[in-house]
Design a protein around this motif. Structure first.
Motif, mmCIF file in Angstrom:
data_model
loop_
_atom_site.group_PDB
_atom_site.id
_atom_site.type_symbol
_atom_site.label_atom_id
_atom_site.label_comp_id
_atom_site.label_asym_id
_atom_site.label_seq_id
_atom_site.Cartn_x
_atom_site.Cartn_y
_atom_site.Cartn_z
ATOM 1 N N VAL A 203 0.079 -4.201 22.387
ATOM 2 C CA VAL A 203 0.155 -3.250 21.281
ATOM 3 C C VAL A 203 -1.175 -2.515 21.227
ATOM 4 O O VAL A 203 -2.236 -3.147 21.165
ATOM 5 C CB VAL A 203 0.396 -3.974 19.933
ATOM 6 N N HIS A 204 -1.138 -1.179 21.293
ATOM 7 C CA HIS A 204 -2.358 -0.363 21.192
ATOM 8 C C HIS A 204 -2.553 0.049 19.738
ATOM 9 O O HIS A 204 -1.615 0.517 19.097
ATOM 10 C CB HIS A 204 -2.227 0.903 22.054
ATOM 11 N N PHE A 205 -3.763 -0.076 19.243
ATOM 12 C CA PHE A 205 -4.080 0.320 17.881
ATOM 13 C C PHE A 205 -4.849 1.645 17.912
ATOM 14 O O PHE A 205 -6.003 1.731 17.513
ATOM 15 C CB PHE A 205 -4.884 -0.788 17.181
ATOM 16 N N ALA B 259 -14.287 2.409 20.625
ATOM 17 C CA ALA B 259 -13.155 1.689 21.206
ATOM 18 C C ALA B 259 -12.054 1.537 20.178
ATOM 19 O O ALA B 259 -12.264 1.803 18.991
ATOM 20 C CB ALA B 259 -13.623 0.317 21.681
ATOM 21 N N HIS B 260 -10.891 1.127 20.641
ATOM 22 C CA HIS B 260 -9.819 0.718 19.727
ATOM 23 C C HIS B 260 -9.274 -0.616 20.227
ATOM 24 O O HIS B 260 -9.462 -0.997 21.374
ATOM 25 C CB HIS B 260 -8.725 1.788 19.595
ATOM 26 N N TYR B 261 -8.611 -1.309 19.311
ATOM 27 C CA TYR B 261 -8.111 -2.646 19.628
ATOM 28 C C TYR B 261 -6.790 -2.607 20.381
ATOM 29 O O TYR B 261 -6.007 -1.658 20.268
ATOM 30 C CB TYR B 261 -7.874 -3.440 18.342
ATOM 31 N N HIS B 262 -6.562 -3.700 21.115
ATOM 32 C CA HIS B 262 -5.285 -3.937 21.783
ATOM 33 C C HIS B 262 -4.957 -5.412 21.599
ATOM 34 O O HIS B 262 -5.826 -6.260 21.783
ATOM 35 C CB HIS B 262 -5.378 -3.634 23.282
ATOM 36 N N LEU B 263 -3.712 -5.673 21.237
ATOM 37 C CA LEU B 263 -3.274 -7.054 21.076
ATOM 38 C C LEU B 263 -2.319 -7.400 22.213
ATOM 39 O O LEU B 263 -1.252 -6.788 22.353
ATOM 40 C CB LEU B 263 -2.560 -7.237 19.732
ATOM 41 N N LEU C 253 -9.624 6.149 26.947
ATOM 42 C CA LEU C 253 -8.649 6.243 28.050
ATOM 43 C C LEU C 253 -7.933 4.905 28.233
ATOM 44 O O LEU C 253 -7.297 4.668 29.260
ATOM 45 C CB LEU C 253 -9.359 6.675 29.342
ATOM 46 N N HIS C 254 -8.096 4.032 27.236
ATOM 47 C CA HIS C 254 -7.400 2.736 27.196
ATOM 48 C C HIS C 254 -7.818 1.789 28.318
ATOM 49 O O HIS C 254 -7.044 0.910 28.714
ATOM 50 C CB HIS C 254 -5.868 2.940 27.203
ATOM 51 N N ARG C 255 -9.020 1.970 28.804
ATOM 52 C CA ARG C 255 -9.527 1.083 29.858
ATOM 53 C C ARG C 255 -10.299 -0.072 29.232
ATOM 54 O O ARG C 255 -11.064 0.121 28.280
ATOM 55 C CB ARG C 255 -10.448 1.859 30.811
HETATM 56 CU CU LIG Z 1 -5.178 1.855 23.966
#
Ligand SMILES: [Cu+2]
Length: 159
Positions: free
Chosen positions: A114-116, A89-93, A142-144
């Motif tokens: 903000v997508h990291f 996964a990646h972080y999102h603020l 896929l940013h879900r």
């Molecule tokens: Cu993302």
């Protein structure tokens, strides 16, 4: 002659009926199945704010740092991503917003999210002074939004 006197004592015992509370004792077989409330994090890990902490008043710009357990934080692969990598996964603020519902694509675009995508876990954020709500949410390639991986805190940015 020996007289035997047998004294029969008849104890008449009154049947004492105690009318107690007739509480229905729930039978044990009604116990919940193995899925306890805590199980929501099992196998999913968690994400959290290392800084700032919930309820804190901080200087501007805000120094954000994120942490995670169990899940692997990684950069989104380059190019046209078609599928996700399990456990990554990646972080999102989220700024002044709550968690994105599980399975939905986390919105793009400042100032809300903000997508990291580089796999970073830090950002220096210049915000407007006052009370704010921040959400940290893990998303797949896929940013879900991933189940159980979101935390929201309230922070005040000092003048
Ligand atoms: Cu993302």
């Amino acid at each position: 002659m020996i007289t035997r006197v047998v004294i029969a004592v008849l104890a008449v015992t009154s049947a004492v009926v105690v009318a107690g509370c007739n509480r229905a004792n729930a039978p044990a077989e009604n116990a919940a199945p193995a899925a306890a409330a805590d199980a929501s994090h099992a196998g999913h890990g968690r994400v959290f704010f290392v800084s700032p902490k919930n309820g804190e008043t901080v200087k501007n710009p805000v120094q954000f740092e994120f942490g995670s357990e169990t899940i692997t934080i990684a950069a989104v692969p380059q190019g046209d991503v078609k599928e996700t990598r399990p456990g990554m996964a990646h972080y999102h603020l989220g700024i002044d917003t709550g968690c994105t519902p599980v399975g939905e694509v986390i919105p793009r675009g400042v100032p809300t999210w903000v997508h990291f995508g580089t796999g970073s876990n830090k950002i220096e954020y210049p915000g407007t002074p006052g009370a704010h709500k921040f959400s940290l949410q893990a998303g797949d390639d896929l940013h879900r939004a991933i189940d159980g991986l979101c935390e929201t805190i309230e922070v005040t940015i000092a003048e």
